[in-house]
Motif scaffolding. Structure first.
Motif, PDB file in Angstrom:
ATOM      1  N   SER A 127      47.671  53.890 103.988  1.00 34.25           N
ATOM      2  CA  SER A 127      46.799  53.713 104.924  1.00 34.25           C
ATOM      3  C   SER A 127      45.694  52.693 104.332  1.00 34.25           C
ATOM      4  CB  SER A 127      45.757  55.107 104.928  1.00 34.25           C
ATOM      5  OG  SER A 127      46.793  56.205 105.722  1.00 34.25           O
ATOM      6  N   SER A 171      54.121  64.726 110.262  1.00 35.34           N
ATOM      7  CA  SER A 171      53.396  63.998 111.031  1.00 35.34           C
ATOM      8  C   SER A 171      52.131  64.729 111.742  1.00 35.34           C
ATOM      9  CB  SER A 171      53.770  62.989 111.972  1.00 35.34           C
ATOM     10  OG  SER A 171      53.072  62.252 112.919  1.00 35.34           O
ATOM     11  N   HIS A 182      49.765  66.666 109.520  1.00 34.01           N
ATOM     12  CA  HIS A 182      48.660  66.024 108.975  1.00 34.01           C
ATOM     13  C   HIS A 182      47.632  65.760 110.213  1.00 34.01           C
ATOM     14  CE1 HIS A 182      46.901  62.785 106.729  1.00 34.01           C
ATOM     15  NE2 HIS A 182      46.648  61.976 108.010  1.00 34.01           N
ATOM     16  N   TYR A 209      59.742  64.693 108.840  1.00 36.09           N
ATOM     17  CA  TYR A 209      58.978  63.712 108.981  1.00 36.09           C
ATOM     18  C   TYR A 209      58.110  63.999 110.341  1.00 36.09           C
ATOM     19  CZ  TYR A 209      60.164  60.899 104.978  1.00 36.09           C
ATOM     20  OH  TYR A 209      60.186  60.623 103.523  1.00 36.09           O
ATOM     21  N   THR A 221      55.084  54.812 109.017  1.00 30.91           N
ATOM     22  CA  THR A 221      54.708  56.350 108.918  1.00 30.91           C
ATOM     23  C   THR A 221      55.808  57.051 107.941  1.00 30.91           C
ATOM     24  OG1 THR A 221      54.200  55.883 111.388  1.00 30.91           O
ATOM     25  CG2 THR A 221      54.387  58.444 110.643  1.00 30.91           C
ATOM     26  N   MET A 240      54.270  56.778 104.599  1.00 30.68           N
ATOM     27  CA  MET A 240      52.670  57.337 104.456  1.00 30.68           C
ATOM     28  C   MET A 240      53.114  58.967 104.248  1.00 30.68           C
ATOM     29  SD  MET A 240      50.471  55.756 107.414  1.00 30.68           S
ATOM     30  CE  MET A 240      49.527  54.215 107.367  1.00 30.68           C
ATOM     31  N   LEU A 241      53.985  59.405 104.674  1.00 29.43           N
ATOM     32  CA  LEU A 241      54.254  60.878 104.796  1.00 29.43           C
ATOM     33  C   LEU A 241      55.327  61.270 103.633  1.00 29.43           C
ATOM     34  CD1 LEU A 241      54.445  61.386 108.740  1.00 29.43           C
ATOM     35  CD2 LEU A 241      52.491  62.121 107.150  1.00 29.43           C
ATOM     36  N   ASP A 258      43.619  59.870 111.544  1.00 27.56           N
ATOM     37  CA  ASP A 258      42.231  59.993 110.657  1.00 27.56           C
ATOM     38  C   ASP A 258      41.241  59.274 111.243  1.00 27.56           C
ATOM     39  OD1 ASP A 258      45.079  59.945 109.008  1.00 27.56           O
ATOM     40  OD2 ASP A 258      43.719  60.657 107.371  1.00 27.56           O
ATOM     41  N   SER A 293      47.990  59.685  96.631  1.00 23.97           N
ATOM     42  CA  SER A 293      49.039  60.237  97.745  1.00 23.97           C
ATOM     43  C   SER A 293      49.556  59.053  98.282  1.00 23.97           C
ATOM     44  CB  SER A 293      48.556  61.204  98.668  1.00 23.97           C
ATOM     45  OG  SER A 293      47.577  60.452  99.663  1.00 23.97           O
ATOM     46  N   SER A 294      50.819  59.089  98.919  1.00 22.38           N
ATOM     47  CA  SER A 294      51.348  57.960  99.832  1.00 22.38           C
ATOM     48  C   SER A 294      50.893  57.795 100.811  1.00 22.38           C
ATOM     49  CB  SER A 294      53.017  58.206 100.125  1.00 22.38           C
ATOM     50  OG  SER A 294      53.087  59.664 100.664  1.00 22.38           O
ATOM     51  N   TYR A 295      50.195  58.770 101.515  1.00 23.04           N
ATOM     52  CA  TYR A 295      49.341  58.612 102.867  1.00 23.04           C
ATOM     53  C   TYR A 295      48.094  57.787 102.515  1.00 23.04           C
ATOM     54  CZ  TYR A 295      48.271  59.361 107.509  1.00 23.04           C
ATOM     55  OH  TYR A 295      48.077  59.182 108.977  1.00 23.04           O
ATOM     56  N   SER A 296      47.521  58.016 101.572  1.00 19.65           N
ATOM     57  CA  SER A 296      46.084  57.255 101.400  1.00 19.65           C
ATOM     58  C   SER A 296      46.691  55.819 100.743  1.00 19.65           C
ATOM     59  CB  SER A 296      45.293  58.055 100.325  1.00 19.65           C
ATOM     60  OG  SER A 296      45.968  58.095  98.739  1.00 19.65           O
TER      61      SER A 296
END
Length: 314
Positions: free
Chosen positions: A153, A243, A246, A239, A201, A204-205, A276, A147-150
């Motif tokens: 991050s 956020s 999440h 977005y 950010t 990521m999202l 997280d 995923s884009s978030y992982s």
């Protein structure tokens, strides 16, 4: 008798389970009696604008109260992401009270966003684009993230551990956040638009926003596209909601705490980021058995303190 005893045991279990679930919901209101300290940068910025926090709060509250189109967008976006709209209201109010001054009408945000469309600039540092930078071998373990978030991050962690404030391969890197060094080509500390979204950010999202709202996925090689997205009010709201969604999800899954009924906590996390790691830290503190609740900062404190007034906007 056995049937009665069995039903009594089941009832007792259900009552206990219900109490346990209720205990995991963060209580309403602020944990701090007085507002935590406001950062000096925010104080100086407000004084430089010859205004006050009270005046800025009133201005953004009035913008929301008088712009039915904006409120309708906030409500529809909230529904799409499964969050109460008061969370988005809180984030907007916090940003425009402490970080920026609100425009008088929504159309001004659209005009500002259009000014960035088609501009040529890129994300990078000292002649190295961020795409070139994350191709370094130190980031190899991030490549398989799904995923884009992982993915981002992971890259942010590598930056903190391997590059931040260090000299690598004869090149020195600033002791500063990944987002500040590589993702702010105009000046440090810059966020944009109605939601004041940071470009990192947004990257990521982008998977969650693309899936939920259908907007095109963002790419680090198209800096202008990222800025255009986070400055466009419609996209920025998506977005913002992503956020908040999440933050709620990771606090529930990592820390076992439901923050969905406390807008001051979601506003705090919107302001300070890294939900997280903060959820993991809270989970570690709660290992002893007695539940500790997340606390609001100055920004979230205002949201909870003004909650009745903000809820009237809805």
């Amino acid at each position: 008798m056995r049937f009665t005893a069995c039903m009594l045991a089941i009832a007792t279990f259900c009552l206990t389970a219900g109490q346990t679930m209720a205990a995991n919901v963060v209580p309403p209101g602020n944990r701090n009696v007085e507002q935590p300290g406001i950062p000096g940068a925010s104080v100086r910025r407000t004084k430089a604008g010859r205004t006050s926090f009270d005046a800025k709060f009133d201005k953004v509250r009035d913008l929301l109260a008088n712009d039915k189109q904006l409120m309708a967008k906030i409500k529809s976006t909230s529904r799409a992401y499964g969050i109460a709209p008061i969370h988005m209201i809180g984030a907007i109010v916090g940003e425009h009270t402490y970080n920026v001054d609100a425009y008088d009408r929504l159309q001004s945000y659209y005009v500002k966003a259009a000014a960035y469309a088609g501009n040529s600039f890129q994300f990078g540092y000292d002649g190295e684009t961020v795409a070139e930078f994350v191709a370094r071998p130190q980031f190899a373990d991030c490549t398989g993230k799904k995923s884009s978030y992982s993915l981002w991050s992971c890259r942010e962690r590598v930056w903190d551990n391997e590059f931040r404030g260090k000299s690598v391969g004869g090149k020195s890197f600033p002791n500063n956040r990944f987002s500040a060094v590589f993702f702010q080509p105009f000046f440090a500390g810059q966020t944009f638009g109605l939601g004041q979204i940071n470009p990192l950010t947004a990257l990521m999202l982008t998977d969650l926003v693309a899936k939920t709202s259908g907007y095109e996925r963002l790419d680090e090689t198209n800096a202008a596209g990222v800025y255009e997205a986070i400055m466009d009010p419609d996209v920025s709201l998506a977005y913002m909601a992503a956020s908040i969604r999440h933050s709620i999800d990771v606090y529930k899954s990592i820390a076992g705490v439901d923050i969905s009924e406390n807008p001051g906590i979601t506003a705090t996390l919107y302001n300070i980021g890294n939900p997280d790691s903060r959820a993991a830290a809270l989970a570690a503190r709660n290992q002893g058995g007695e539940t500790q609740w997340p606390e609001e900062n100055y920004y979230g404190w205002l949201v909870n303190d003004k909650l009745a007034e903000l809820e009237r906007l809805l």
